[in-house]
Design an enzyme around this catalytic site. Structure first.
Site, PDB file in Angstrom:
ATOM      1  N   VAL A   1     -79.345 -29.310  14.831  1.00 62.15           N
ATOM      2  CA  VAL A   1     -80.224 -30.201  14.064  1.00 62.15           C
ATOM      3  C   VAL A   1     -80.995 -31.137  15.006  1.00 62.15           C
ATOM      4  O   VAL A   1     -82.205 -31.334  14.852  1.00 62.15           O
ATOM      5  CB  VAL A   1     -79.421 -31.012  13.017  1.00 62.15           C
ATOM      6  CG1 VAL A   1     -80.347 -31.897  12.205  1.00 62.15           C
ATOM      7  CG2 VAL A   1     -78.638 -30.077  12.097  1.00 62.15           C
TER       8      VAL A   1
ATOM      9  N   GLU B   1     -70.601 -24.991  10.072  1.00 60.63           N
ATOM     10  CA  GLU B   1     -70.081 -26.228  10.656  1.00 60.63           C
ATOM     11  C   GLU B   1     -69.335 -25.892  11.943  1.00 60.63           C
ATOM     12  O   GLU B   1     -68.966 -24.735  12.187  1.00 60.63           O
ATOM     13  CB  GLU B   1     -69.108 -26.901   9.671  1.00 60.63           C
ATOM     14  CG  GLU B   1     -69.768 -27.385   8.406  1.00 60.63           C
ATOM     15  CD  GLU B   1     -70.920 -28.348   8.671  1.00 60.63           C
ATOM     16  OE1 GLU B   1     -70.697 -29.399   9.269  1.00 60.63           O
ATOM     17  OE2 GLU B   1     -72.057 -28.036   8.291  1.00 60.63           O
TER      18      GLU B   1
ATOM     19  N   LYS C   1     -70.651 -32.309  -0.405  1.00 59.56           N
ATOM     20  CA  LYS C   1     -72.030 -32.467  -0.897  1.00 59.56           C
ATOM     21  C   LYS C   1     -72.039 -32.769  -2.396  1.00 59.56           C
ATOM     22  O   LYS C   1     -72.824 -33.593  -2.867  1.00 59.56           O
ATOM     23  CB  LYS C   1     -72.831 -31.201  -0.596  1.00 59.56           C
ATOM     24  CG  LYS C   1     -73.059 -31.013   0.905  1.00 59.56           C
ATOM     25  CD  LYS C   1     -73.532 -29.613   1.217  1.00 59.56           C
ATOM     26  CE  LYS C   1     -73.862 -29.446   2.689  1.00 59.56           C
ATOM     27  NZ  LYS C   1     -74.035 -28.046   3.080  1.00 59.56           N
TER      28      LYS C   1
ATOM     29  N   ILE D   1     -84.069 -29.273   1.199  1.00 58.31           N
ATOM     30  CA  ILE D   1     -84.484 -29.607  -0.187  1.00 58.31           C
ATOM     31  C   ILE D   1     -84.353 -31.123  -0.374  1.00 58.31           C
ATOM     32  O   ILE D   1     -83.276 -31.667  -0.155  1.00 58.31           O
ATOM     33  CB  ILE D   1     -83.586 -28.912  -1.243  1.00 58.31           C
ATOM     34  CG1 ILE D   1     -83.479 -27.416  -0.978  1.00 58.31           C
ATOM     35  CG2 ILE D   1     -84.095 -29.192  -2.655  1.00 58.31           C
ATOM     36  CD1 ILE D   1     -82.497 -26.691  -1.908  1.00 58.31           C
TER      37      ILE D   1
ATOM     38  N   GLY E   1     -76.638 -20.849  13.573  1.00 52.84           N
ATOM     39  CA  GLY E   1     -76.523 -22.325  13.547  1.00 52.84           C
ATOM     40  C   GLY E   1     -76.323 -22.890  12.153  1.00 52.84           C
ATOM     41  O   GLY E   1     -76.510 -24.080  11.943  1.00 52.84           O
TER      42      GLY E   1
ATOM     43  N   GLU F   1     -80.928 -37.820   3.528  1.00 47.74           N
ATOM     44  CA  GLU F   1     -81.495 -36.676   2.793  1.00 47.74           C
ATOM     45  C   GLU F   1     -80.954 -35.336   3.319  1.00 47.74           C
ATOM     46  O   GLU F   1     -80.721 -34.405   2.546  1.00 47.74           O
ATOM     47  CB  GLU F   1     -83.026 -36.704   2.902  1.00 47.74           C
ATOM     48  CG  GLU F   1     -83.747 -35.673   2.083  1.00 47.74           C
ATOM     49  CD  GLU F   1     -83.500 -35.837   0.579  1.00 47.74           C
ATOM     50  OE1 GLU F   1     -84.068 -36.748  -0.022  1.00 47.74           O
ATOM     51  OE2 GLU F   1     -82.722 -35.032   0.013  1.00 47.74           O
TER      52      GLU F   1
END
Ligand code: NAP
Ligand code: HSE
Length: 428
Positions: free
Chosen positions: A14, A190, A205, A136, A187, A129
């Protein structure tokens, strides 16, 4: 005007995406914010590691103080993951006056309330986010777009890794372990992929989404969780024959009795929009009392989609900085938490049973359903030529979770039921 200075914790999948987007979209960012965004320092485990992007060596550090105690840094992007030392870093960063943008659902699901209280005390922004459904913008949708409505149900495919695995098993009959390796290589998974396949990542989540959607302080321990490791290619094939696709669904519901949240492999009717969400894509279906049915779809994991959400949060923090309104969000005031009991949770079920292949067996099985007031929508029998058992698939009408648990207990005692092969909730 001086640039917004960003310190980043982590430069993995990320983090690399965040650098690419901040550098690649700089002109668009300046147009929106009115000033440049500069990633000035990045914390990593190992500064000598080979990276897929070129970063001047002096921008990397193994010492978190270089970031937390740098007075020029305005915002910290936390993309290192995990709970500790991450939580300590985030709390310290807030105390040092930094704003936080994070993709860390583990941290938010477990310590969200504490972190938000710290942010409120120091009047700082905490944006997350990217923590749910990758690219999304579902957090903004729930907190802003639907602030006027009363959300009654949130159903989501919120883990990209498991959806990637289930889709490949369904499409190509691929083997579970091979596809998991592929997802890790891309990727999506986790650091410990057990949290993906055992449903914990999705549960974290769903904890975040149900808090925001229902205004109830749902804890991770309130979520009933089952992962996909027991899903077989045979279940998927049977499901398909009968018009269902197996999906790992997070299901959060609010009724007059309270709220319930679960994550479990679910048979989704092929005509439901969630059934066609495949690969690393995620989708969140939201049912609001006034708006009715809505659905949000997009890539749920991966470098650039996730980084898109991170950089969008960075833009919000940067605009707040320009307007001097950071930390001005009102804290969410939760209503009293009432959890629905198994007697109050209702759904259809799909069961695959291995039973003795002889006269009267079906009658004994259907009697148990009747004893516990579980009515049946359809029953199929599939003779198995190679052994002495038959396979029976039952799809129930709506039944309580408690009723189904009792039926399964009774089946366990019945000599003609050789194996309760699979049990799935049915949606759509
Ligand atoms: P990753 O590829 O494993 O990268 C982690 C980075 O953090 C690495 O650069 C690592 O340094 C650094 N790091 C880890 N622990 C550290 C420590 N104790 N001290 C200093 N540096 C440390 O992870 P990722 O996939 O980018 O995920 C990051 C976060 O985003 C996680 O919270 C994850 O749940 C979340 N997320 C990921 C995705 C996705 O698609 N991957 C999507 C949404 C959210 P080195 O490079 O030196 O090893
Ligand atoms: N491991 C997570 C997934 C990353 O597969 O969905 C995105 O949160």
């Amino acid at each position: 005007m001086k640039p917004i200075k960003v310190g980043m914790l982590g430069l993995g999948t990320v983090g690399t995406g965040v650098v690419r987007i901040v550098e690649g979209h700089q002109e668009d960012l300046v147009r929106q914010i009115g000033t440049a965004v500069e990633i000035s320092r990045i914390l990593v485990n190992d500064v000598t590691k080979n990276r897929s992007i070129s970063i001047p060596q002096e921008r990397l550090t193994e010492k978190v103080e270089d970031i937390l105690h740098d007075p020029d840094i305005d915002v910290i992007v936390e993309v290192m993951g995990g709970l500790e030392p991450t939580k300590g870093y985030v709390m310290e960063a807030l105390a040092q006056g930094k704003h936080i943008v994070t993709a860390n659902k583990d941290l938010l699901a477990l310590y969200g309330t504490e972190i938000m209280a710290q942010a409120h005390e120091y009047k700082r922004d905490v944006m997350y986010e990217a923590s749910v459904a990758g690219g999304i913008p579902i957090i903004r949708t729930l907190t802003e777009g639907f602030s006027s409505d009363r959300i009654l149900k949130i159903m989501g495919i919120v883990n990209g890794t498991t959806n990637y695995i289930l889709s490949a098993m369904s499409r190509e009959g691929a083997a579970y372990a091979d596809v998991l390796k592929e997802a890790q290589g891309l990727g999506y998974a986790e650091a410990d992929p057990t949290s993906d396949v055992e449903g914990l990542d999705a549960a974290r989540k769903m904890t975040i989404l149900s808090r925001l959607g229902f205004h109830v302080n749902v804890e991770l321990s309130d979520v009933s969780v089952k992962g996909i490791s027991s899903v077989t290619r045979e279940d998927i094939a049977y499901g398909k024959t009968l018009g269902y696709e197996v999906k790992l669904l997070g299901i959060a519901e609010r009724t007059g009795d309270g709220v319930s949240v679960s994550v479990e492999p679910t048979m989704v009717r092929l005509n439901h929009p969630l059934a066609s969400v495949s690969g690393v894509f995620n989708a969140v279906y939201v049912f609001g009392e006034s708006v009715g049915e809505t659905m949000f779809y997009g890539p749920g994991a991966g470098e650039l989609p996730t980084a898109t959400s991170i950089v969008a949060d960075l833009v919000t923090v940067a605009k707040n900085l320009r307007l001097d309104v950071n930390g001005s969000q009102l804290p969410l005031r939760y209503q009293e938490k009432k959890l629905r009991s198994p007697e109050q949770i209702v759904s259809k079920y799909f069961l695959l049973l291995r039973v003795a292949d002889r006269a009267g067996v079906l009658a004994r099985i259907t009697q148990i359903f009747a004893d516990y007031k579980v009515s049946l929508e359809s029953v199929f029998q599939h003779p198995n030529a190679s052994t002495s058992h038959a396979e029976i698939i039952v799809i129930t009408h709506n039944a309580t979770k408690a009723g189904m648990q009792q039926v399964l207990e009774e089946f366990g005692k019945l000599d003609v039921v050789h194996e309760i092969r699979s049990v799935y909730r049915v949606e759509g």
